[in-house]
Scaffold this motif. Structure first.
Motif, PDB file in Angstrom:
ATOM      1  N   GLU A   1     118.586 121.617  61.124  1.00  8.16           N
ATOM      2  CA  GLU A   1     118.632 122.074  62.514  1.00  8.16           C
ATOM      3  C   GLU A   1     118.190 123.523  62.582  1.00  8.16           C
ATOM      4  O   GLU A   1     118.348 124.282  61.626  1.00  8.16           O
ATOM      5  CB  GLU A   1     120.031 121.892  63.115  1.00  8.16           C
ATOM      6  N   MET A   2     117.612 123.855  63.734  1.00 14.54           N
ATOM      7  CA  MET A   2     117.190 125.238  63.958  1.00 14.54           C
ATOM      8  C   MET A   2     118.317 125.946  64.707  1.00 14.54           C
ATOM      9  O   MET A   2     118.839 125.419  65.690  1.00 14.54           O
ATOM     10  CB  MET A   2     115.907 125.276  64.799  1.00 14.54           C
TER      11      MET A   2
ATOM     12  N   GLU B   1     110.359 125.705  62.351  1.00 15.88           N
ATOM     13  CA  GLU B   1     110.629 124.632  63.317  1.00 15.88           C
ATOM     14  C   GLU B   1     109.596 123.510  63.184  1.00 15.88           C
ATOM     15  O   GLU B   1     109.935 122.326  63.178  1.00 15.88           O
ATOM     16  CB  GLU B   1     110.598 125.218  64.724  1.00 15.88           C
ATOM     17  N   GLU B   2     108.332 123.901  63.052  1.00 13.39           N
ATOM     18  CA  GLU B   2     107.278 122.879  62.872  1.00 13.39           C
ATOM     19  C   GLU B   2     107.552 122.053  61.619  1.00 13.39           C
ATOM     20  O   GLU B   2     107.436 120.830  61.621  1.00 13.39           O
ATOM     21  CB  GLU B   2     105.902 123.547  62.733  1.00 13.39           C
TER      22      GLU B   2
ATOM     23  N   SER C   1     110.335 121.448  60.314  1.00 12.13           N
ATOM     24  CA  SER C   1     111.544 120.628  60.460  1.00 12.13           C
ATOM     25  C   SER C   1     111.224 119.266  61.095  1.00 12.13           C
ATOM     26  O   SER C   1     111.961 118.300  60.901  1.00 12.13           O
ATOM     27  CB  SER C   1     112.608 121.372  61.259  1.00 12.13           C
TER      28      SER C   1
ATOM     29  N   TYR D   1     109.858 131.746  62.686  1.00 12.18           N
ATOM     30  CA  TYR D   1     110.796 130.774  63.270  1.00 12.18           C
ATOM     31  C   TYR D   1     110.033 129.506  63.681  1.00 12.18           C
ATOM     32  O   TYR D   1     110.439 128.382  63.396  1.00 12.18           O
ATOM     33  CB  TYR D   1     111.507 131.399  64.476  1.00 12.18           C
ATOM     34  N   ARG D   2     108.886 129.726  64.331  1.00 11.42           N
ATOM     35  CA  ARG D   2     108.087 128.559  64.783  1.00 11.42           C
ATOM     36  C   ARG D   2     107.599 127.737  63.591  1.00 11.42           C
ATOM     37  O   ARG D   2     107.550 126.516  63.632  1.00 11.42           O
ATOM     38  CB  ARG D   2     106.907 129.031  65.640  1.00 11.42           C
TER      39      ARG D   2
ATOM     40  N   ARG E   1     116.614 128.051  59.787  1.00 12.90           N
ATOM     41  CA  ARG E   1     116.708 126.580  59.676  1.00 12.90           C
ATOM     42  C   ARG E   1     117.815 126.292  58.668  1.00 12.90           C
ATOM     43  O   ARG E   1     117.811 126.842  57.556  1.00 12.90           O
ATOM     44  CB  ARG E   1     115.379 125.999  59.201  1.00 12.90           C
TER      45      ARG E   1
END
Ligand SMILES: Cc1cc2nc3c(=O)[nH]c(=O)nc-3n(C[C@H](O)[C@H](O)[C@H](O)COP(=O)(O)OP(=O)(O)OC[C@H]3O[C@@H](n4cnc5c(N)ncnc54)[C@H](O)[C@@H]3O)c2cc1C
Length: 397
Positions: free
Chosen positions: A128-129, A114-115, A117, A110-111, A151
């Protein structure tokens, strides 16, 4: 029968998406006043990967260049009608904006999403997450206990009719006086380190100022005609279309699971595929359907995330190939250092439809102005292969 001139300014070797995109953009460029020949042996395009694709486009890449290329692809799709019309007519590509969803099964994944993104948003992509609660609200058919988040992309991501997309560009290129000949390049003439012409299976010889290698999974064979090695090999990719017994009345994004299985809606059915467990080079004539993949990998995976997919039946399936660049799985574009007027446009894997417009425009700029103008695509050059320096992109499906 096509009557050929003795020489053309540009010869495209292969006339599917890539060869046609190059021809289209050259013929649309007001600063290019040369002639273009597209050599293509199979006018049914049955064995071109252009007709065996899953016809989708996304912005969720990790390399800014790939994001830029796809964003131009999306813009081209948005203005498709004006760009390809002939006598006021153009084919309907029926774009459906659904987004892509990349699933994260644990917090580390997940991280990572996110990074990635952060760069995607900085490049203008819509992403978007989402956490499971938000996913359950938007996509209630998913079993959100199976993952920690995802994502999700915006509505510029989606799918379209790939055949109409390709044919629209081809019709416009023909209208712009590009010549298509039904033939195959079997030899390339070199003189003083430059390509001077191509020899065709029919026996004809055609001179040229530039040659573009747009031969898909046969690109390595074409490069070998001038003794250049290209690290491209065909890799099997089977597509399956299935029917779900209980209808899903919600948007279904193109969903990518951590196991490399992906699925999306295709009208009343669902389309899916996977990265095979054993992903090895195959023969360029091998379009066999890998039935086991569905039973062993795809079905259990899609049913894990969408319980309704427990009850499905295959409607149809077909074999396809990725033109897989073994150095870094990405496109190789432009000339090598040894033969300046021989341009590569190979190694797209699963991105060649959406990147077609950006690559066609880039090739047109290289040939017309001697340099890229719209997007600097130099990092994708063949010279990185010679230097053994991979182009980094981790979101390869
Ligand atoms: C299962 C699958 C799913 C995909 N999904 C997507 C997707 O969702 N989105 C996306 O953007 N892309 C997708 N792709 C990738 C996309 O289909 C390809 O990247 C793209 O079609 C490549 O086009 P091309 O013109 O380079 O190659 P091809 O379509 O393979 O065409 C090469 C052409 O060269 C010709 N040729 C070969 N040798 C010679 C020769 N010696 N002389 C003259 N002509 C020659 C062939 O006849 C052929 O027509 C997918 C591909 C597959 C297999």
């Amino acid at each position: 029968m096509t009557v050929l001139a003795s020489s053309y300014d540009v010869v495209c070797i292969g006339g599917a998406m890539t060869g046609t995109a190059a021809a289209y953009f050259l013929s649309e460029n007001p600063d290019f006043d040369g002639s273009v020949l597209v050599v293509e042996p199979d006018w049914t395009y049955d064995y071109a990967n252009t007709t065996r694709a899953q016809n989708s486009i996304r912005e969720q890449y990790t390399n800014p260049l790939n994001i830029q290329l796809s964003r131009f692809g999306a813009e081209f799709i948005a203005h498709f009608h004006e760009r390809v019309q002939v006598n006021g007519q153009s084919p309907e590509i029926n774009f459906r904006g659904t987004g892509y969803m990349f699933i994260a099964e644990d917090e580390a994944a997940y991280r990572r999403l996110e990074e990635e993104s952060v760069e995607q948003l900085a490049m203008g992509a819509e992403v978007e997450m989402l956490r499971p609660g938000q996913i359950a609200e938007r996509y209630p058919y998913m079993d959100v206990d199976q993952f920690v988040g995802a994502r999700v992309g915006g509505l510029r991501e989606g799918s379209f009719d790939g055949w109409a997309f390709f044919q629209g560009m081809r019709q416009r290129a023909l209208h712009n006086h590009v010549t298509y000949v039904k033939d195959r390049v079997i030899e390339i003439d070199l003189d003083g380190g430059r390509v001077t012409g191509v020899r065709l299976e029919s026996g004809a010889r055609v001179g040229c100022g530039f040659a573009i290698n747009a031969a898909g999974c046969r690109a390595r064979e074409v490069a070998a005609m001038i003794d250049l090695d290209l690290p491209i090999e065909p890799r099997a990719r089977t597509s399956f279309m299935f029917d779900c017994r209980t209808p899903i009345d919600y948007v279904v994004p193109l969903t990518v699971t951590p196991a490399g299985v992906h699925f999306r809606r295709e009208q009343n059915h669902f389309m899916c595929g996977a990265v095979p467990t054993s992903d090895v080079a195959i023969d360029a004539s091998d379009f066999e359907i890998r039935h086991d993949e569905f039973e062993e990998l795809i079905w259990p995976t899609v049913a894990k995330y969408v319980p309704q997919f427990d009850q499905i039946g295959i409607v149809t399936s077909w074999g396809g190939q990725y033109d897989y660049n073994t150095l870094d799985h990405n496109l190789i574009l432009g000339p090598g250092s040894e033969v300046e007027n021989f341009f590569f446009a190979n190694g797209f894997s699963g991105h060649g439809l959406q990147q077609g417009p950006g690559v066609g425009r880039g090739l047109s700029e290289l040939i017309t102005y001697g340099a890229f103008r719209s997007i600097d695509l130099t990092p994708l050059s063949y010279t990185r292969i010679e230097r053994n320096e991979p182009f980094l992109e981790s979101a390869v499906i």
